[in-house]
Design a protein around this motif. Structure first.
Motif: not given
Length: 338
Positions: A105, A225, A325
Motif C-alpha cells: 500500500i 485491509l 493498491d
C-alpha cells in the motif's frame, strides 16, 4: 536488503505471538501487529509510534524484528501479523501467488547504494563477468541488481558461474581468488573492500545505479485491509508524518530512532549514509501512481517478476495490479492534518 539485514533476529512463531500479546489491551485503539527485518530503513515506523502519530489515528502498533522471511509470510497467512515491511523483490517470490494474502500500500525507503556488487581488479565492467564466478545470496537485492545489469549488456546468466552463499560469509569468500565478484549489502561491502588483500577490488555496481529498483514497501494482510481501509490509511499517515518530522528535525528524530536498534545516533546516521532515502508521501505517490494510473513500482514489479520466473524463484507470474493498491495514498490527507 541492506545495512543490518544480515544480523540474526529470527524468532520462533510462538515468540512472535507472545510478544504481540503483551500489552495488547488498549481501549478504543485498533491494534496493528507489524514485523520487519533489523534494518534502519524501517525506523520511521518506530518514530511514528514514539511521536504519538499512530495513537492520534486511533491505532496501537506493535513491532517485532524478524530477518527470516520464512517466518513472516506464514504468520501473515495465519493472521498472527497484519503488517510487514520488505523489498518488493522479496515480496513476489515463492510461495506467493495472486491469491496469497498481503497487499503493498505504500513505500518507506529506497536503497540508493546500500546494496552492491564488488569485484576484483580484473573485472572492469559487468560484461567482464562472462565465464567468471559470481557469489551471492539468492533473492537478495544484489542478486536482482546483477540480473538487471547483465541483461542490459547482453550477457546471459548461464554464461556466469553462480555460487550461492550467505551474505554474512561474503567477506571471507571474496578472499578466494577464484571468485570474481560478490554481492551483498552494507556494512559488508565497505568492510570487505577495507579488509581484502585483493588488488584493485572495487564496487562494480550498486543500487544507486538503478534508482527505484530496490524499494521497501509496506504490505498489509489483505483481509484486514479490505475490512478496515481507514485504519491502514491512518497507518500510512503516521509513517509519512514521521518522515516529515525527520526531515524537519533530523537530529532529534535520529536520537529517538537509534535506541530501537541499540545504536548511537552517530552509528544510526552511518547506517543511512551508505545510500538510504526515506520516502516522503510525495515520493510514495510518484512510485505508486494514482488510482487507474500505474507508477514506477509497477514497472519494477514486472521487471523483478520476470527475473523471479527466469531463476525459479516463483512458479507463477504475479499481477502487479493485484499485488499493489495505490488507492489509500490518493487523498490521504483529506480531512486530516499533516
Amino acid at each position: 536488503m541492506k545495512h543490518f539485514k544480515g544480523k540474526s533476529a529470527s524468532i520462533l512463531v510462538g515468540v512472535i505471538i507472545v510478544l504481540f500479546s503483551i500489552g495488547a489491551e488498549a481501549k478504543d485503539l485498533y491494534e496493528i501487529k507489524c514485523i520487519f527485518p533489523y534494518w534502519t530503513g524501517f525506523a520511521p515506523t518506530f518514530l511514528a509510534r514514539d511521536l504519538g502519530y499512530f495513537e492520534e489515528e486511533g491505532l496501537k502498533v506493535d513491532i517485532v524484528f524478524d530477518d527470516d522471511r520464512g517466518n513472516v509470510l506464514p504468520a501473515m497467512m495465519r493472521g498472527d501479523v497484519d503488517c510487514s515491511e520488505r523489498t518488493i523483490g522479496e515480496y513476489l517470490t515463492r510461495p506467493r501467488t495472486d491469491e496469497t494474502t498481503g497487499t503493498a500500500i505504500g513505500t518507506i525507503d529506497l536503497s540508493l547504494g546500500a546494496d552492491a556488487v564488488i569485484a576484483d581488479g580484473s573485472i572492469k565492467t559487468v560484461a567482464d563477468l562472462k565465464g567468471k564466478v559470481y557469489a551471492g545470496e539468492p533473492n537478495h537485492p544484489a542478486y536482482m541488481l546483477i540480473q538487471v545489469a547483465l541483461k542490459e549488456v547482453g550477457v546471459a546468466w548461464k554464461d556466469v558461474i553462480y555460487r550461492p552463499i550467505q551474505t554474512a560469509d561474503g567477506m571471507a569468500i571474496f578472499e578466494d581468488s577464484s571468485i570474481a565478484a560478490v554481492g551483498g549489502f552494507e556494512p559488508m561491502i565497505s568492510q570487505t573492500l577495507k579488509a581484502t588483500s585483493r588488488k584493485g577490488a572495487h564496487i562494480l555496481l550498486h543500487s544507486g545505479d538503478y534508482p527505484g529498483l530496490i524499494v521497501d514497501v509496506i504490505v498489509i494482510r489483505t483481509e484486514q485491509l479490505k475490512k478496515h481501509p481507514d485504519k491502514y490509511a491512518g497507518f500510512l499517515r503516521g509513517i509519512y508524518r514521521a518522515i516529515d518530522y525527520l526531515n524537519q528535525n533530523p537530529v532529534k528524530a535520529k536520537e529517538m530512532m537509534a535506541p530501537h536498534y541499540t545504536l548511537t545516533p552517530k552509528e544510526f546516521q552511518e547506517s543511512l549514509d551508505v545510500g538510504v532515502e526515506y520516502t516522503s508521501y510525495e515520493k510514495a505517490v510518484e512510485l505508486f501512481g494514482t488510482p487507474g494510473q500505474q507508477g514506477k513500482i509497477h514497472e519494477v514489479f514486472d521487471t523483478l517478476m520476470d527475473i523471479a520466473l527466469e531463476h525459479d524463484l516463483n512458479d507463477v507470474k504475479l499481477s502487479a495490479d493485484k499485488s499493489i493498491d495505490n488507492t489509500l495514498l490518493n487523498d490521504l490527507w483529506k480531512g486530516h492534518k499533516r
